[in-house]
Design a protein around this motif. Structure first.
Motif, mmCIF file in Angstrom:
data_model
loop_
_atom_site.group_PDB
_atom_site.id
_atom_site.type_symbol
_atom_site.label_atom_id
_atom_site.label_comp_id
_atom_site.label_asym_id
_atom_site.label_seq_id
_atom_site.Cartn_x
_atom_site.Cartn_y
_atom_site.Cartn_z
ATOM 1 N N MET A 136 0.836 -1.203 0.000
ATOM 2 C CA MET A 136 0.000 0.000 0.000
ATOM 3 C C MET A 136 0.868 1.250 0.000
ATOM 4 S SD MET A 136 -3.105 -0.744 -0.278
ATOM 5 C CE MET A 136 -4.498 -1.795 0.143
ATOM 6 N N PRO A 137 0.320 2.394 -0.452
ATOM 7 C CA PRO A 137 -1.060 2.580 -0.933
ATOM 8 C C PRO A 137 -1.205 2.196 -2.401
ATOM 9 C CG PRO A 137 0.095 4.669 -0.948
ATOM 10 C CD PRO A 137 1.061 3.666 -0.386
ATOM 11 N N LEU A 138 -2.397 1.732 -2.739
ATOM 12 C CA LEU A 138 -2.782 1.448 -4.119
ATOM 13 C C LEU A 138 -4.216 1.917 -4.325
ATOM 14 C CD1 LEU A 138 -1.462 -2.199 -4.719
ATOM 15 C CD2 LEU A 138 -0.669 -0.132 -5.888
ATOM 16 N N PRO A 139 -4.570 2.324 -5.543
ATOM 17 C CA PRO A 139 -5.968 2.673 -5.810
ATOM 18 C C PRO A 139 -6.886 1.501 -5.471
ATOM 19 C CG PRO A 139 -4.571 3.394 -7.612
ATOM 20 C CD PRO A 139 -3.708 2.552 -6.726
ATOM 21 N N ALA A 140 -8.077 1.790 -4.979
ATOM 22 C CA ALA A 140 -8.983 0.757 -4.464
ATOM 23 C C ALA A 140 -9.383 -0.271 -5.521
ATOM 24 C CB ALA A 140 -10.233 1.400 -3.880
#
Length: 355
Positions: free
Chosen positions: A173-177
């Motif tokens: 993370m972070p990654l787009p949902a």
């Protein structure tokens, strides 16, 4: 105290009597009420890990002494504590999750509460007696976490499977949902990882396993896509399912075959986090590592800080529960054998008679 212990590698667990430890210093003695049965317990029971071309790592050569009460997913009630733990909020009868991945207690990593990264690991249920017993000794009050409103059987699993996947997920993370995150393995760890990702608001969760039954459990837990990993074209089908090469894969099995599938499925800049201890090795083409800027990273359980953060996330039912099967502590050996046979969905949690 009574313990359901490994007395010889690959032999049935035996119910034995051991001296009940007397806490000294900052130690805290707890009466065990719940203890999860984890896949790592299989390797401890077998007495070795498969390190591929490096051969077997025998636990007896690493300081593991038998008889040993395994069990590192522990919830218990506070009984007493050493004199140096006075004034640290302890009370007899408190229910607490026990952080098991303790180290030497004095090095920089332990002082920073990265106990799991201490090079002198003294994990409960591995190098010290753990939760397959009537009592367990925690080194310090900071290794105890209040479960709050959580079911104690579920809370016990957070001490290993919970923080293991929580720590691994945080490494991608972070990654787009809506970016696919692939989870290889739909056992206890896989279902826990789905629950954590859902609680984080992630929307694209791909579960991979060889068991149709476990994939069905993954879909029920909230996986958006599943892939049965049989045949010779698993990587090709995984890439197609994800709409192209993959940015983030967490290998909760981490054997030679799964690692190869995962590595070959990565996109440029992709990240593979290796968690499981199935065994074997992975040979990687070094120029490809550089040209595609790939990351292959190990992730070992989690820290006390991560356990507290995970438990806080779970309060009020915000973290979906994984399937839990409760068994009396006296059935520890039968529970372990069911896990070895691959006949467990979610987690078996051993319970004290009065729990």
């Amino acid at each position: 105290m009574r313990a359901w212990a490994v007395v010889a590698a690959k032999q049935p667990l035996q119910e034995i009597e051991l001296p009940t430890p007397e806490p000294t210093g900052k130690q805290v003695l707890l009466e065990v009420t719940h203890a999860g049965v984890c896949h790592s317990d299989i390797h401890i029971w077998e007495g070795e890990w498969d390190l591929g071309s490096r051969g077997k790592m025998r636990l007896s050569e690493r300081g593991v002494v038998l008889p040993l009460a395994m069990g590192h997913e522990i919830v218990g009630r506070v009984v007493k504590w050493g004199p140096d733990a006075e004034g640290q909020g302890l009370a007899v009868g408190q229910t607490r999750i026990v952080f098991p991945w303790v180290g030497c207690g004095t090095c920089a990593r332990c002082r920073a509460e990265d106990d799991n990264m201490c090079v002198q690991g003294k994990a409960l249920g591995v190098f010290q007696n753990g939760g397959y017993a009537t009592h367990v000794l925690a080194p310090q009050p900071r290794h105890l976490v209040d479960p709050g409103d959580l079911d104690p059987a579920l809370a016990a699993t957070y001490a290993c499977s919970g923080i293991t996947v929580f720590s691994a997920i945080n490494k991608v993370m972070p990654l787009p949902a809506d970016t696919p995150i692939v989870l290889v393995g739909a056992g206890g760890l896989g279902l826990q990882a789905i629950a954590v990702l859902k609680a984080m608001g992630h929307r694209r969760i791909v579960s991979v396993d060889i068991s149709a039954e476990k994939l069905a459990a993954a879909r029920e837990a909230g996986a958006t896509d599943t892939l049965e990993a049989t045949g010779d074209d698993v990587t090709k089908r995984l890439v197609a399912l994800c709409g192209g090469p993959v940015e983030a894969i967490i290998d909760l099995v981490n054997g030679s075959a799964t690692a190869r599938i995962c590595f070959d499925a990565l996109t440029k800049g992709g990240r593979l986090v290796q968690v499981g201890l199935f065994g074997g090795e992975l040979t990687v083409p070094l120029p490809v590592m550089a040209m595609r800027a790939l990351t292959v990273q190990g992730s070992y359980v989690g820290s006390p800080k991560e356990l507290r953060a995970l438990v806080a996330m779970a309060q009020g039912g915000r973290l979906p529960a994984i399937p839990i099967t409760r068994e009396p502590m006296r059935n520890a050996d039968a529970a372990l054998q069911r896990l070895i046979a691959g006949k467990v969905t979610g987690r078996i949690v051993l319970t004290a008679e009065a729990a």
